[in-house]
Design a protein around this motif. Structure first.
Motif, PDB file in Angstrom:
ATOM      1  N   PHE A   7      -4.983   1.448  -8.013  1.00  8.13           N
ATOM      2  CA  PHE A   7      -5.011   2.595  -7.113  1.00  8.13           C
ATOM      3  C   PHE A   7      -6.105   3.568  -7.531  1.00  8.13           C
ATOM      4  CE2 PHE A   7      -3.992   6.954  -6.049  1.00  8.13           C
ATOM      5  CZ  PHE A   7      -3.769   6.860  -4.688  1.00  8.13           C
ATOM      6  N   ASN A  32      -5.708   0.721  -3.043  1.00 11.46           N
ATOM      7  CA  ASN A  32      -4.307   1.044  -2.793  1.00 11.46           C
ATOM      8  C   ASN A  32      -3.458  -0.224  -2.785  1.00 11.46           C
ATOM      9  OD1 ASN A  32      -1.922   2.276  -2.072  1.00 11.46           O
ATOM     10  ND2 ASN A  32      -2.574   2.820   0.000  1.00 11.46           N
ATOM     11  N   GLY A  65      -7.505   7.276  -5.704  1.00 10.20           N
ATOM     12  CA  GLY A  65      -7.479   8.206  -4.583  1.00 10.20           C
ATOM     13  C   GLY A  65      -8.248   9.470  -4.912  1.00 10.20           C
ATOM     14  N   PHE A  71      -7.452   7.297   0.041  1.00 10.64           N
ATOM     15  CA  PHE A  71      -7.179   6.188  -0.874  1.00 10.64           C
ATOM     16  C   PHE A  71      -8.378   5.241  -0.825  1.00 10.64           C
ATOM     17  CE2 PHE A  71      -2.304   6.346   0.025  1.00 10.64           C
ATOM     18  CZ  PHE A  71      -2.205   7.547  -0.665  1.00 10.64           C
ATOM     19  N   ALA A  84       0.870  -1.174   0.000  1.00  9.23           N
ATOM     20  CA  ALA A  84       0.000   0.000   0.000  1.00  9.23           C
ATOM     21  C   ALA A  84       0.906   1.223   0.000  1.00  9.23           C
ATOM     22  CB  ALA A  84      -0.895   0.001   1.227  1.00  9.23           C
ATOM     23  N   ALA A  99      -3.601   9.634   2.684  1.00  5.57           N
ATOM     24  CA  ALA A  99      -3.824   8.189   2.790  1.00  5.57           C
ATOM     25  C   ALA A  99      -5.272   7.882   3.163  1.00  5.57           C
ATOM     26  CB  ALA A  99      -2.866   7.579   3.807  1.00  5.57           C
TER      27      ALA A  99
END
Length: 178
Positions: A101, A85, A103, A82, A56, A79
């Motif tokens: 991924f 991830n 985000g 996310f 991650a 973070a």
């Protein structure tokens, strides 16, 4: 006897630091527009633990993108934002096929690397309902997505503190010898 115990303490600290001190690798990324409305290239960095495996990201930063998106660089994605991830690192390289991924930059903008939620699309785009992934920089099949290898690893703070402690003990030992 004191010299021996100082040397032993230094060796113990060095050993503990080597065992507990992990390091991070900073990879680069870039992709260009293939299917969206804003021409240009999106670039940035991804921080992952050093080594091979499934990881991650601990940090994802967008460093440059086309002006037409109306954003300000750099953009650090938190973070906590996310949604997907997973980065697969094989032989020191990010494996695009096994990486997913997504985000959120804010409630309306997202960065995606070949994520599974949107059928493998890579994009930097506004999440505006029906036109998801088509109004910004978008590469629907991730054909232009590239990751660059880290140029150097960055030691974690615990490693740096351990090295400073060993150096201080060594300096103390040398001072006492003189």
């Amino acid at each position: 006897m004191k010299k021996l115990s100082i040397a032993a303490a230094g060796a113990t600290i060095a050993t503990l630091t080597a065992v507990s001190g992990a390091s991070a690798a900073t990879f680069g990324f870039s992709f260009s527009n293939e299917d969206g409305l804003v021409n240009g290239i999106v670039e940035g960095t991804i921080e992952l633990p050093d080594g091979d495996g499934l990881f991650a990201a601990t940090d994802v930063t967008i460093t440059s993108f086309p002006n037409g998106l109306g954003l300000n660089a750099p953009i650090n994605i938190l973070a906590s934002d996310f949604i997907e991830n997973v980065f697969s690192v094989v032989a020191g390289e990010i494996d695009i096929a096994n990486t997913s991924f997504l985000g959120l930059i804010n409630d309306f903008t997202a960065l995606s690397f070949s994520n599974s939620i949107f059928d493998g699309s890579t994009f930097l785009d506004a999440l505006n309902g029906e036109d998801l992934g088509a109004t910004g920089v978008r590469d629907a099949d991730s054909s232009t997505l590239t990751f660059t290898s880290p140029s150097a690893t960055t030691p974690e703070p615990g490693t740096i503190l351990g090295l400073l402690a060993v150096g201080s003990l060594d300096a103390l030992t040398r001072k006492r010898k003189a």
